[in-house]
Design a protein around this motif. Structure first.
Motif: not given
Length: 528
Positions: A103-110, A117-120, A140-145, A502-506
């Protein structure tokens, strides 16, 4: 087969060199790629459910989690935490061995990341995630999550490994011959038999490797990491896993992306793959015909494809390639069958689709210098899969849906797709592989009435492996509409800024109707 959008467009790499899957016992190679920008059988199991159907009913956890040093090289500009989740290999067996999932968790840049979080959910099945950490670190999800990656059981850095080195060797050997696809598929069958014997003798219980068990792992992982809610990102096979998670473990799901969907009740075998390839080639033909310049320059792309393939069959292209895993030089020959398989692969990627007609035209005209570069980059990709994992999952999930007699009928009618079909023939291999089937409920549509999670569904026009019609059926059953991206191949979410936004806003507000106005500005490919 999944895409590798996060590795880049790889120029026109896949347009000539890749076979579909490494072995005819390997079944439906699908796609789950996230680009750097998002980018003796059990007779009764078929009518029962998993012993761990709901996380709230599971009682005392039978998993454990421990932090660990990351097993892969890390990019310098992101914070990543790693660990291993220990779970039963086969949850149906009380004395099962324990396996470890990386398992790896990449931390957000925020500085103030959002709590969900988002799980792939990686595609394939049979591909790992952690080895692609560099690509995922650009998501792009790492900007917030935060973004959570995990190597599904049998893949990547998880143990035991269900990689078939025997099949890897066989793939390279097949590229040295000009034999027909059915003959080559038979040789790959032999390599898979040898792989199965080796890993079973080593103590692996192949009945533990299916989507139902994967879904239980995912539920355990959320609890182990202390995540209250997260977002499931399911592209291709990842969508099948997401649907099973929604069905059996609905707790803690903030939102779900289903993109390029593997339908629960769909065959997803060799025949379906061949038919999907033909549909995708047809979309290429129609798109080129609708583009005045493309139509004038190249004409009918099906005719052009056949001409290029015939040229390679008459005079296969020889090239020496050094294997990255062994350093051995392989004397490869690229044939027309390889070309069709490569075009199939190219149709996954919206960056490759616009150059396909030109590549075909060049090859048909005898301009072959590009083939060496393409082959060097693509053949190694074919061997990235953890083949025994692929076979076990696909056979457990879908053998009851497959019609072995359909393969011969399709290849007789369309011999051009024989290389796409016979090098991934679930219909001919699952009976011999011999794993227990998934519960029958697995192969039923999840409906809006039985789903608790907000869901966003996407499809791409040129998708060569999960046709948009199936994705639309899943969306309809869930009470929503699939967003159809006219420029996209497989994995629509990474095909444009529009889709990503669209995905980020969702995820920010899963209850709101998506603003899809940007889709009106998307256009079909502009061909080279």
């Amino acid at each position: 087969m999944r895409i590798r959008g996060r590795v880049g467009s790889v120029v026109a790499v896949a347009a000539v060199a890749a076979v579909v899957c490494a072995g005819s016992l390997l079944v439906a190679c699908s796609s789950g790629g996230s680009s750097g920008d998002d980018a003796s059988r059990s007779a009764d199991r078929a009518t029962t459910t998993s012993t761990k159907t709901k996380s709230k009913d599971r009682g005392k956890p039978d998993f454990a989690y421990a932090s660990a040093t990351c097993p892969m090289d890390l990019p310098a500009d992101v914070q990543v935490d790693c660990g291993y989740l220990a779970v039963p290999e086969n949850r149906e067996v009380s004395t099962s061995n324990t396996i470890k999932l990386a398992v790896a968790r990449i931390h957000s840049s925020s500085k103030t990341p959002k709590p969900d979080p988002v799980v792939q959910l990686e595609g394939g099945p049979g591909f790992g995630s952690l080895a692609d950490i560099v690509g995922y670190s650009g998501s792009s999800v790492l900007a917030e999550r935060d973004l959570i990656l995990w190597d599904q059981r049998g893949t990547g850095f998880s143990t035991p490994s269900l990689n078939c080195t025997e099949a890897d060797d066989a793939v390279w050997t097949l590229f040295t011959t000009t034999d027909d696809a059915k003959t080559e598929g038979g040789r790959l069958d032999e390599s898979m038999r040898a792989c199965k014997a080796r890993i079973v003798n080593a103590g692996v219980d192949l009945d533990g490797y299916d989507t139902v068990q994967n879904a239980a792992d995912l539920a355990d992982l959320r609890e182990a990491l202390g995540v209250q809610e997260w977002n499931l990102r399911g592209v291709s096979y990842g969508s099948a896993l997401a649907i099973e998670e929604m069905r059996s473990f609905p707790e803690g799901i903030h939102s779900v992306l289903l993109d390029s969907v593997v339908t629960p009740d769909g065959e997803f075998g060799a025949t379906a793959r061949g038919e999907s390839a033909l549909r995708s080639f047809g979309e290429l033909r129609k798109a080129c015909a609708a583009d005045a310049r493309c139509n004038t320059t190249y004409g009918d792309t099906d005719v052009l494809m056949a001409k290029a393939a015939k040229a390679l069959d008459v005079d296969p292209y020889p090239v020496d390639i050094t294997r990255p895993d062994t350093g051995k030089v392989e004397h490869v020959q690229i044939t027309g069958s390889d070309l069709y398989a490569g075009i199939f692969r190219a149709m996954y990627d919206e960056a490759l689709i616009p150059v396909v007609p030109k590549v075909l035209s060049d090859i048909a005209a005898g301009k072959r210098d590009i083939i060496k570069t393409l082959a060097e980059q693509n053949i190694p990709f074919v061997t990235d899969q953890f083949e025994a994992m692929t076979t076990s999952v696909d056979c457990a999930d879908r053998e009851r849906l497959l019609d072995p007699s359909s393969v011969g009928r399709l290849t007789k009618a369309h011999p051009e797709v024989a290389g796409i079909v016979y090098l991934g023939n679930a219909e001919g291999g699952c009976a011999e592989w011999g794993v227990d089937p998934a519960p029958r409920s697995f192969n039923t549509m999840l409906t809006e009435a039985k789903n608790q999670a907000p869901v966003l569904v996407m499809a791409g026009r040129f998708d060569p492996i999960t046709p948009p019609a199936g994705t639309r059926r899943v969306a309809k059953a869930l009470g929503t509409e699939a967003l159809f991206f006219v420029n996209a191949g497989h994995g629509a979410v990474g095909s444009s800024d529009c889709a990503r936004n669209i995905y980020i806003a969702f995820m920010d507000d899963p209850t709101a109707k998506p603003d899809t106005s940007c889709m009106a500005d998307l256009e079909a490919p502009t061909f080279a």
